[in-house]
Design a protein around this motif. Structure first.
Motif, PDB file in Angstrom:
ATOM      1  N   GLU A 131      10.207  -6.513  -2.470  1.00 52.81           N
ATOM      2  CA  GLU A 131      10.486  -5.183  -2.985  1.00 52.81           C
ATOM      3  C   GLU A 131       9.215  -4.451  -3.393  1.00 52.81           C
ATOM      4  O   GLU A 131       9.058  -3.255  -3.119  1.00 52.81           O
ATOM      5  N   TYR A 184       7.247  -3.325  -0.396  1.00 52.82           N
ATOM      6  CA  TYR A 184       7.886  -2.142   0.183  1.00 52.82           C
ATOM      7  C   TYR A 184       7.567  -0.899  -0.636  1.00 52.82           C
ATOM      8  O   TYR A 184       7.424   0.199  -0.087  1.00 52.82           O
ATOM      9  N   SER A 185       7.467  -1.049  -1.951  1.00 56.35           N
ATOM     10  CA  SER A 185       7.135   0.109  -2.777  1.00 56.35           C
ATOM     11  C   SER A 185       5.734   0.624  -2.472  1.00 56.35           C
ATOM     12  O   SER A 185       5.421   1.785  -2.746  1.00 56.35           O
ATOM     13  N   ASN A 186       4.876  -0.226  -1.895  1.00 55.50           N
ATOM     14  CA  ASN A 186       3.547   0.182  -1.441  1.00 55.50           C
ATOM     15  C   ASN A 186       3.543   0.587   0.025  1.00 55.50           C
ATOM     16  O   ASN A 186       2.479   0.794   0.608  1.00 55.50           O
ATOM     17  N   LYS A 190      -1.979  -0.203  -0.078  1.00 51.23           N
ATOM     18  CA  LYS A 190      -0.739   0.480   0.272  1.00 51.23           C
ATOM     19  C   LYS A 190      -0.879   1.181   1.616  1.00 51.23           C
ATOM     20  O   LYS A 190      -1.982   1.495   2.080  1.00 51.23           O
ATOM     21  N   GLU A 231       3.867   6.323   2.982  1.00 53.41           N
ATOM     22  CA  GLU A 231       5.266   6.208   2.577  1.00 53.41           C
ATOM     23  C   GLU A 231       6.164   6.193   3.810  1.00 53.41           C
ATOM     24  O   GLU A 231       5.948   6.895   4.776  1.00 53.41           O
ATOM     25  N   LEU A 276      15.616  -1.867  -1.227  1.00 53.84           N
ATOM     26  CA  LEU A 276      15.363  -1.124  -2.460  1.00 53.84           C
ATOM     27  C   LEU A 276      16.598  -0.346  -2.887  1.00 53.84           C
ATOM     28  O   LEU A 276      17.400   0.085  -2.053  1.00 53.84           O
ATOM     29  N   ARG A 294      17.384   6.131  -4.459  1.00 52.34           N
ATOM     30  CA  ARG A 294      16.765   6.965  -5.487  1.00 52.34           C
ATOM     31  C   ARG A 294      17.795   7.398  -6.522  1.00 52.34           C
ATOM     32  O   ARG A 294      17.501   7.473  -7.720  1.00 52.34           O
ATOM     33  N   LYS A 344      18.231   4.776  -9.066  1.00 54.82           N
ATOM     34  CA  LYS A 344      17.119   4.747 -10.011  1.00 54.82           C
ATOM     35  C   LYS A 344      17.275   5.848 -11.057  1.00 54.82           C
ATOM     36  O   LYS A 344      17.013   5.628 -12.242  1.00 54.82           O
TER      37      LYS A 344
END
Length: 280
Positions: free
Chosen positions: A104, A107-109, A159, A162, A170, A173, A176
Motif C-alpha cells: 500500500e 502504491y502511495s508513492n 516515487k 501519480e 487502496l 478517496r 479516506k
C-alpha cells in the motif's frame, strides 16, 4: 586491486517495535569494475539508490541502464541481476524493508507491481540520511524512532508519477474523507460551535461535497451523525457518572439543557432524567 579493503557496509537489524512498515537492512558500496550480484532472489523488498557511476539492472527479462540519481527496486521472489559498469562502476546505498503495509505504501508513492526503476527528483540530503542511519547504534532502542523517521523520509523520495490505483489495494478517496470526518467528530464533538463547514475546511473540501460523501459512505447526513454521536456519548455519561443533566449536556456540545433533553428524548424515547442508567 588484490588485497585492497572492500568499500562495503551492510547492516541488518531485527525490528521489534514497528510492524506496518520498517527497514531491517541498510548498506553502502563503492563497487569495483563489473562487480555484480545475482542472478538471485530476495525474500523482501530492497531499494538501491545510485549516487555516482552507472550499471545495469536485469529483472523479468528487461535490462535497465541506470546512473546517478536513479533507483531500482528488488521485489520478493523475483529473479534479479545487477552489475556495475566496466569503466564507471556505480556507487550506491540501499535499504531493505518489510511490513504488513509495504504494498500500500509503495502504491502511495506511485510504485506498482510492474514498476522497478525510477529517478529521484529531490536528491539533497539523501546521502546524509543514509549515513546517519548507518552511523547510528541500531541495536539501541533509544535510536528506534529517529531511525524510523529517517527511513520514512528516505522512502518519500523514491516515487513515480501519480497513477490510478486499483481499489482493492487502496481505499477510495471517499473512504479516506469519511474516515477523516469520523476522526474529527470523535475529537471535537463536545464543542458546541462545531460545524460541517469547519470540518470540510480542514480537508480542503467544499462542504456540500463532503455532505454528499458522508451520506454515500455512512448513510446519513453529517449533522445527523454528529447528533447521534453526541447523544450516544451522553447516554454513557448518564449511565456511568453522577453528573447533572446540565453538565452532561455541556460535555457533549449542547449549550442548552432544554435542547439537549428534547434531542435525547427523540433519540431514546425518554428524557435524560428517566433514562434507565441515571442514578438518583
Amino acid at each position: 586491486m588484490v588485497g585492497e579493503q572492500r568499500n562495503y557496509r551492510d547492516i541488518f537489524v531485527k525490528e521489534q517495535f514497528f510492524s506496518d512498515f520498517y527497514f531491517f537492512n541498510v548498506g553502502h558500496e563503492l563497487c569495483e569494475s563489473s562487480h555484480h550480484h545475482g542472478p538471485t532472489m530476495r525474500e523482501e523488498h530492497v531499494i538501491h539508490y545510485i549516487v555516482s557511476g552507472c550499471g545495469t539492472y536485469d529483472v523479468n527479462g528487461i535490462k535497465y541502464r541506470l546512473g546517478k540519481g536513479d533507483f531500482f527496486i528488488i521485489k520478493p521472489n523475483e529473479m534479479t541481476f545487477y552489475q556495475a559498469d566496466d569503466e564507471k562502476p556505480w556507487e550506491y546505498y540501499w535499504f531493505g524493508f518489510s511490513g504488513s503495509m509495504v504494498k500500500e505504501l509503495l502504491y502511495s508513492n506511485g510504485i506498482g507491481l510492474t514498476d522497478y526503476v525510477g529517478k529521484v527528483e529531490k536528491t539533497d540530503g539523501i546521502k546524509t540520511l543514509f549515513e546517519q542511519i548507518i552511523a547510528s547504534n541500531m541495536f539501541d532502542d533509544r535510536e528506534k524512532l529517529a531511525n524510523q523517521a529517517r527511513f520514512l523520509t528516505l522512502l518519500s523520495r523514491f516515487k513515480l508519477q501519480e497513477k490510478t490505483i486499483h481499489s482493492s489495494i487502496l481505499e477510495s478517496r471517499k473512504q479516506k474523507y469519511s474516515q477523516s470526518f469520523l476522526l474529527y467528530i470523535k475529537n471535537n464533538y463536545y464543542r458546541e460551535e462545531l460545524s460541517i463547514r469547519e470540518i470540510s475546511h480542514s480537508m480542503s473540501l467544499n462542504s456540500s461535497y463532503l455532505s454528499q460523501v458522508i451520506k454515500d459512505e455512512i448513510g446519513c447526513s453529517p449533522m445527523g451523525y454528529l447528533k447521534e454521536f453526541r447523544l450516544q456519548k451522553a447516554s454513557i455519561l448518564l449511565e456511568t457518572t453522577d453528573l447533572p443533566i446540565t453538565e452532561v449536556a455541556l460535555a457533549v456540545g449542547y449549550k442548552s439543557s432544554q435542547s439537549f433533553s428534547r434531542a435525547f428524548k427523540d433519540q431514546f424515547g425518554c428524557s435524560p432524567s428517566n433514562f434507565s442508567g441515571q442514578r438518583s
